[in-house]
Structure formats: structure tokens, C-alpha cells
Scaffold this motif. Sequence first.
Motif, PDB file in Angstrom:
ATOM      1  N   ASP A 141      -1.257   1.204   4.378  1.00 50.62           N
ATOM      2  CA  ASP A 141      -1.221   1.509   5.809  1.00 50.62           C
ATOM      3  C   ASP A 141      -2.581   1.201   6.428  1.00 50.62           C
ATOM      4  OD1 ASP A 141      -0.883   2.478   8.348  1.00 50.62           O
ATOM      5  OD2 ASP A 141       0.026   4.371   7.734  1.00 50.62           O
ATOM      6  N   LEU A 176      -4.507   4.023   8.174  1.00 52.53           N
ATOM      7  CA  LEU A 176      -5.208   5.027   7.380  1.00 52.53           C
ATOM      8  C   LEU A 176      -6.452   4.476   6.690  1.00 52.53           C
ATOM      9  CD1 LEU A 176      -2.213   6.904   5.692  1.00 52.53           C
ATOM     10  CD2 LEU A 176      -3.559   7.609   7.681  1.00 52.53           C
ATOM     11  N   SER A 196     -13.285  10.204  12.974  1.00 48.83           N
ATOM     12  CA  SER A 196     -12.274  11.025  12.301  1.00 48.83           C
ATOM     13  C   SER A 196     -11.596  11.977  13.275  1.00 48.83           C
ATOM     14  CB  SER A 196     -12.912  11.812  11.163  1.00 48.83           C
ATOM     15  OG  SER A 196     -13.886  12.734  11.653  1.00 48.83           O
ATOM     16  N   PHE A 230      -9.041   9.993  15.157  1.00 54.63           N
ATOM     17  CA  PHE A 230      -8.185   9.223  14.252  1.00 54.63           C
ATOM     18  C   PHE A 230      -8.401   7.713  14.401  1.00 54.63           C
ATOM     19  CE2 PHE A 230      -5.984  13.236  15.049  1.00 54.63           C
ATOM     20  CZ  PHE A 230      -5.806  13.685  13.758  1.00 54.63           C
ATOM     21  N   MET A 276      -9.797   5.191  12.348  1.00 53.59           N
ATOM     22  CA  MET A 276     -10.295   4.893  11.013  1.00 53.59           C
ATOM     23  C   MET A 276     -11.069   3.574  10.971  1.00 53.59           C
ATOM     24  SD  MET A 276      -9.638   7.488   9.312  1.00 53.59           S
ATOM     25  CE  MET A 276     -10.208   6.851   7.748  1.00 53.59           C
TER      26      MET A 276
END
Length: 271
Positions: A49, A52, A230, A233, A235
Motif C-alpha cells: 500500500d 502506508l 504522521s 497521515f 506518509m
Amino acid sequence: MNDVSPSPRRRAYLRRRARQARVIRVWQAALLLALFGLWELSTRLGWSDGFLISSPSRIAATVARLWSDGQLWRHIGTSVLETVIGFTAGTALGTAAAVCMWWSESLSRVLDPYLVVLNALPKTALGPIFIVWMGAGTGAIVTMTLAISLIVTILNMYQGFETTDSEKLRLMRSLGAGKGQMLRLLVFPANCATLLATLKVNVGLSWVGVIMGEFLVSRAGLGYLIVYGSQVFNMDLVMASVLILAAAAVVMYRLVLRAEKYLNHLLGVMQ
């Protein structure tokens, strides 16, 4: 005049060593490129993914955006400056404290249990205290960095001073040398290798202190980018900051290695 050029066997050995070094560098570069290539391929083919773990192409785009916004060097410069200040201050103050402990046996016996406790204590636990004392800013971050490298420097340098050749110390003492002369002419020169090894350790420890400090309180720096990324979100920003951090730490470590090489060459010339 005497011919001081290396013998054919020596020249062949040097060529072989140089060739081996080139091969190792090529393999190191190939391994790094293969890892990044596999990382990129896994995200493009859907094996992992990309949201992520990000990907090299998305990281490159994030770095380019930070560059175009004028934020990249501000964050890198902030972290590097804090690391250099903490690294330098911790090494200098730790070496001075180790000299004082070597000079006075009573002082070393008094401080020894406290140093053991401080070395065992996680320095990040002192972060909130440093923030209260130094304020929510660069001072707290530098203080945390200094605290991490200081204790390690004291323990390593003092151990090195204590293990200096006792026979040479006894000889100098029998010839009327004072402690200052023994420190300047024997103890400190004999522990240059210990100091350089401590510098190598302090590079990593200083970066740990800076990043942990920036996690707790910062408005700029690589640690701030990691925390901010973080929280939202992002990444891509987190992974880009981690890779930049790794590159900055490697550059600083290489500078220490260059200083070690220069010092060893200087000592060789002096001898």
C-alpha cells in the motif's frame, strides 16, 4: 638520494586494495538502487500500500515540493544546527569533566554512582523537565541532546584515562612530572583513539536527542516534519524526512571519519 618509491609488490597490493574498494562501492550502490527499485515496483504493482509506506517517486516529489516552497533547507538547517551545538558541547564538556575526575580521585568516587544512574536513566524522560526549565524552543532540544552525549563522553573518556599505561605514568612521576605534564604529554595523546570513538558514538546519540526533542516541542526541523506528517497521515512527508535525516547523519559521520583520518596522519607525521 635514496629511492623511497614503493616496491612492485607494494604497488600491486595497493592496486588490489583500490580495486576491491571500488567493487565494494559499486555493490553498495547497486544494493541501494535495487532496494529503491523493489520498493517502487511493489507500490506500482499493488504488492504494498503506497499510502502506508509511500514510494521513492512520491518521496522525490515531496522533497521537490519542500524545495520549491523554500522549506527544505530551513528544516534541515534547524536540525543540523541543533545537532552540531549539542554534539560539540556534549563532547567538550564531557571530556573536561573526565579530565577533572582523572585529576581528583575523590571527585571521581563522589560522581561515579550518579553517573551510573544518569547513564541508565532514559534521557527522553527528562524532556518535559527540560521544556519547563529552558522553555519550549531550541534551548530544550539542545539541552536534551547535550544530556544524551554528555554522560557517554564522560564515562568513555574517564575509562580511557584510567587505563593509560601505568608503567609510563610511574616513569614520568619518578622523573618529577606533575599531573598537568602527564595529562598533556601522555594521558590525553594516548586517548585520542578513545576520543574519536566517542565522537562516532555521539553523532548518532546527538541526532537521537535532537529528533526526540523536536518530537516534543518544535516548529521546525526534521523531527517536526515527521510528527506533523504522521498527524495528518502524510506518509510521503514522513518517509522523505526520515531519508533526509539518514543522509544528514551519514554526512556528519563521514566528517568525523575525515577528522579521524586527518588526525591519524598528523600524529604519524609528528612521530
